[in-house]
Motif scaffolding. Structure first.
Motif, PDB file in Angstrom:
ATOM      1  N   UNK A 105     -54.733  -9.860 -25.275  1.00  0.00           N
ATOM      2  CA  UNK A 105     -56.098  -9.533 -25.362  1.00  0.00           C
ATOM      3  C   UNK A 105     -56.676  -9.361 -26.691  1.00  0.00           C
ATOM      4  N   UNK A 106     -55.831  -8.940 -27.645  1.00  0.00           N
ATOM      5  CA  UNK A 106     -56.253  -8.926 -29.072  1.00  0.00           C
ATOM      6  C   UNK A 106     -56.336 -10.097 -29.745  1.00  0.00           C
ATOM      7  N   UNK A 107     -55.650 -11.201 -29.456  1.00  0.00           N
ATOM      8  CA  UNK A 107     -55.719 -12.360 -30.093  1.00  0.00           C
ATOM      9  C   UNK A 107     -57.050 -13.138 -29.363  1.00  0.00           C
ATOM     10  N   UNK A 108     -57.349 -12.916 -28.197  1.00  0.00           N
ATOM     11  CA  UNK A 108     -58.469 -13.801 -27.480  1.00  0.00           C
ATOM     12  C   UNK A 108     -59.836 -13.022 -28.210  1.00  0.00           C
ATOM     13  N   UNK A 109     -59.903 -11.783 -28.337  1.00  0.00           N
ATOM     14  CA  UNK A 109     -60.868 -11.026 -28.855  1.00  0.00           C
ATOM     15  C   UNK A 109     -61.170 -11.306 -30.419  1.00  0.00           C
ATOM     16  N   UNK A 110     -60.005 -11.435 -31.077  1.00  0.00           N
ATOM     17  CA  UNK A 110     -60.316 -11.811 -32.491  1.00  0.00           C
ATOM     18  C   UNK A 110     -60.598 -13.216 -32.616  1.00  0.00           C
ATOM     19  N   UNK A 111     -60.151 -14.101 -31.764  1.00  0.00           N
ATOM     20  CA  UNK A 111     -60.991 -15.593 -31.644  1.00  0.00           C
ATOM     21  C   UNK A 111     -62.168 -15.593 -31.449  1.00  0.00           C
ATOM     22  N   UNK A 112     -62.559 -14.495 -30.492  1.00  0.00           N
ATOM     23  CA  UNK A 112     -64.211 -14.656 -30.385  1.00  0.00           C
ATOM     24  C   UNK A 112     -64.953 -13.984 -31.505  1.00  0.00           C
ATOM     25  N   UNK A 113     -64.421 -13.186 -32.155  1.00  0.00           N
ATOM     26  CA  UNK A 113     -64.972 -12.632 -33.591  1.00  0.00           C
ATOM     27  C   UNK A 113     -65.083 -13.923 -34.408  1.00  0.00           C
ATOM     28  N   UNK A 114     -64.080 -14.616 -34.602  1.00  0.00           N
ATOM     29  CA  UNK A 114     -64.022 -15.862 -35.562  1.00  0.00           C
ATOM     30  C   UNK A 114     -64.936 -16.831 -35.219  1.00  0.00           C
ATOM     31  N   UNK A 115     -65.062 -17.098 -33.805  1.00  0.00           N
ATOM     32  CA  UNK A 115     -66.186 -18.071 -33.382  1.00  0.00           C
ATOM     33  C   UNK A 115     -67.394 -17.747 -33.518  1.00  0.00           C
ATOM     34  N   UNK A 116     -67.778 -16.360 -33.488  1.00  0.00           N
ATOM     35  CA  UNK A 116     -69.219 -15.731 -34.001  1.00  0.00           C
ATOM     36  C   UNK A 116     -69.584 -16.001 -35.655  1.00  0.00           C
ATOM     37  N   UNK A 117     -68.561 -15.771 -36.096  1.00  0.00           N
ATOM     38  CA  UNK A 117     -68.699 -15.691 -37.554  1.00  0.00           C
ATOM     39  C   UNK A 117     -68.704 -17.268 -38.080  1.00  0.00           C
ATOM     40  N   UNK A 118     -67.915 -18.172 -37.498  1.00  0.00           N
ATOM     41  CA  UNK A 118     -68.301 -19.691 -37.671  1.00  0.00           C
ATOM     42  C   UNK A 118     -69.352 -20.245 -37.246  1.00  0.00           C
ATOM     43  N   UNK A 119     -70.035 -19.426 -36.102  1.00  0.00           N
ATOM     44  CA  UNK A 119     -71.153 -20.342 -35.445  1.00  0.00           C
ATOM     45  C   UNK A 119     -72.511 -19.871 -36.274  1.00  0.00           C
ATOM     46  N   UNK A 120     -72.629 -18.506 -36.437  1.00  0.00           N
ATOM     47  CA  UNK A 120     -73.550 -17.973 -37.167  1.00  0.00           C
ATOM     48  C   UNK A 120     -73.528 -18.326 -38.813  1.00  0.00           C
ATOM     49  N   UNK A 121     -72.367 -18.444 -39.331  1.00  0.00           N
ATOM     50  CA  UNK A 121     -72.073 -18.718 -40.933  1.00  0.00           C
ATOM     51  C   UNK A 121     -72.272 -17.440 -41.557  1.00  0.00           C
ATOM     52  N   UNK A 122     -72.645 -16.424 -41.086  1.00  0.00           N
ATOM     53  CA  UNK A 122     -72.766 -15.164 -41.556  1.00  0.00           C
ATOM     54  C   UNK A 122     -72.045 -14.014 -40.750  1.00  0.00           C
ATOM     55  N   UNK A 123     -71.853 -13.134 -41.293  1.00  0.00           N
ATOM     56  CA  UNK A 123     -71.169 -11.922 -40.504  1.00  0.00           C
ATOM     57  C   UNK A 123     -72.207 -10.914 -39.842  1.00  0.00           C
ATOM     58  N   UNK A 124     -72.517 -10.924 -38.575  1.00  0.00           N
ATOM     59  CA  UNK A 124     -73.488 -10.202 -38.030  1.00  0.00           C
ATOM     60  C   UNK A 124     -72.537  -9.216 -37.168  1.00  0.00           C
ATOM     61  N   UNK A 125     -72.973  -7.935 -38.063  1.00  0.00           N
ATOM     62  CA  UNK A 125     -71.938  -6.642 -37.717  1.00  0.00           C
ATOM     63  C   UNK A 125     -71.897  -6.336 -36.241  1.00  0.00           C
ATOM     64  N   UNK A 126     -73.123  -6.502 -35.608  1.00  0.00           N
ATOM     65  CA  UNK A 126     -72.970  -5.942 -34.202  1.00  0.00           C
ATOM     66  C   UNK A 126     -72.229  -6.964 -33.212  1.00  0.00           C
ATOM     67  N   UNK A 127     -72.346  -8.202 -33.611  1.00  0.00           N
ATOM     68  CA  UNK A 127     -71.539  -9.309 -32.811  1.00  0.00           C
ATOM     69  C   UNK A 127     -70.065  -9.174 -33.278  1.00  0.00           C
ATOM     70  N   UNK A 128     -69.867  -8.752 -34.372  1.00  0.00           N
ATOM     71  CA  UNK A 128     -68.259  -8.778 -34.768  1.00  0.00           C
ATOM     72  C   UNK A 128     -67.769  -7.234 -34.168  1.00  0.00           C
ATOM     73  N   UNK A 129     -68.645  -6.315 -34.210  1.00  0.00           N
ATOM     74  CA  UNK A 129     -68.091  -5.055 -33.507  1.00  0.00           C
ATOM     75  C   UNK A 129     -67.854  -5.103 -31.934  1.00  0.00           C
ATOM     76  N   UNK A 130     -68.745  -6.215 -31.253  1.00  0.00           N
ATOM     77  CA  UNK A 130     -68.362  -6.473 -29.832  1.00  0.00           C
ATOM     78  C   UNK A 130     -67.025  -7.055 -29.859  1.00  0.00           C
ATOM     79  N   UNK A 131     -66.944  -7.817 -30.625  1.00  0.00           N
ATOM     80  CA  UNK A 131     -65.733  -8.660 -30.615  1.00  0.00           C
ATOM     81  C   UNK A 131     -64.432  -7.942 -30.652  1.00  0.00           C
TER      82      UNK A 131
END
Length: 182
Positions: A105-131
């Motif tokens: 679950x940790x790995x899958x959640x962190x992959x989700x965080x990295x997907x958000x960062x890669x998709x947005x090109x920037x680090x959205x704090x709220x999206x990263x917090x959810x991940x």
């Protein structure tokens, strides 16, 4: 909302927050609790009757001292020991699996965080917090399941170690005196 639906809503929110791995952890924990409770039931209730049946079977034998009779006694004790050990390997495996599923679950959640960062090109704090929450909740659940299950498994193992010598002593008493305490 109805009073009895509120806990279900909280569980659903927890699973939604932590991701689908929480369902795997819950399934493994449920299966493990069922196996451990069945083992406890068998040790406390079922095994006593089984052991009395074995002692009665041994008591009904005419020949208790020949080589063949002693081998039959050894076989009966081996079968009794095997019955005591049933389910313990599965239990130990599932106890070890809970923290591993938490790490999944940790790995899958962190992959989700990295997907958000890669998709947005920037680090959205709220999206990263959810991940990150999705990453840490399964770890917490997996690590939180293991200690109580391990403790309960230890108690069952201790009970098993206490029961078997009593059965062997009962057989030995039959060998020497022909009588045993019930």
């Amino acid at each position: 909302m109805n009073g009895w639906l509120e806990p279900l809503a909280a569980v659903r929110q927890f699973i939604d927050t932590g991701g689908p791995v929480l369902l795997l952890i819950a399934g493994a924990a449920l299966l493990l609790w069922l196996v451990l409770l069945e083992r406890a039931w068998d040790l406390v209730i079922g095994y006593r009757g089984y052991a009395r049946g074995l002692i009665g079977e041994w008591a009904a034998r005419v020949d208790k001292h020949s080589w063949a009779a002693l081998r039959i006694r050894d076989q009966m004790l081996a079968e009794a020991r095997q019955r005591l050990s049933t389910g313990l390997i599965l239990s130990a495996t599932l106890i070890a699996l809970c923290p591993v599923l938490g790490l999944l679950g940790t790995v899958s959640g962190m992959i989700g965080v990295f997907d958000i960062v890669a998709a947005q090109g920037s680090s959205d704090a709220r999206a990263m917090a959810d991940g990150i929450a999705r990453a840490t909740l399964p770890t917490l659940a997996g690590q939180g399941e293991a200690p109580p299950l391990h403790f309960y498994m230890g108690n069952l193992t201790h009970m098993r170690r206490e029961i078997f010598p009593g059965l062997a002593r009962a057989y030995d008493e039959w060998m020497v005196t022909g009588e045993t305490e019930q």
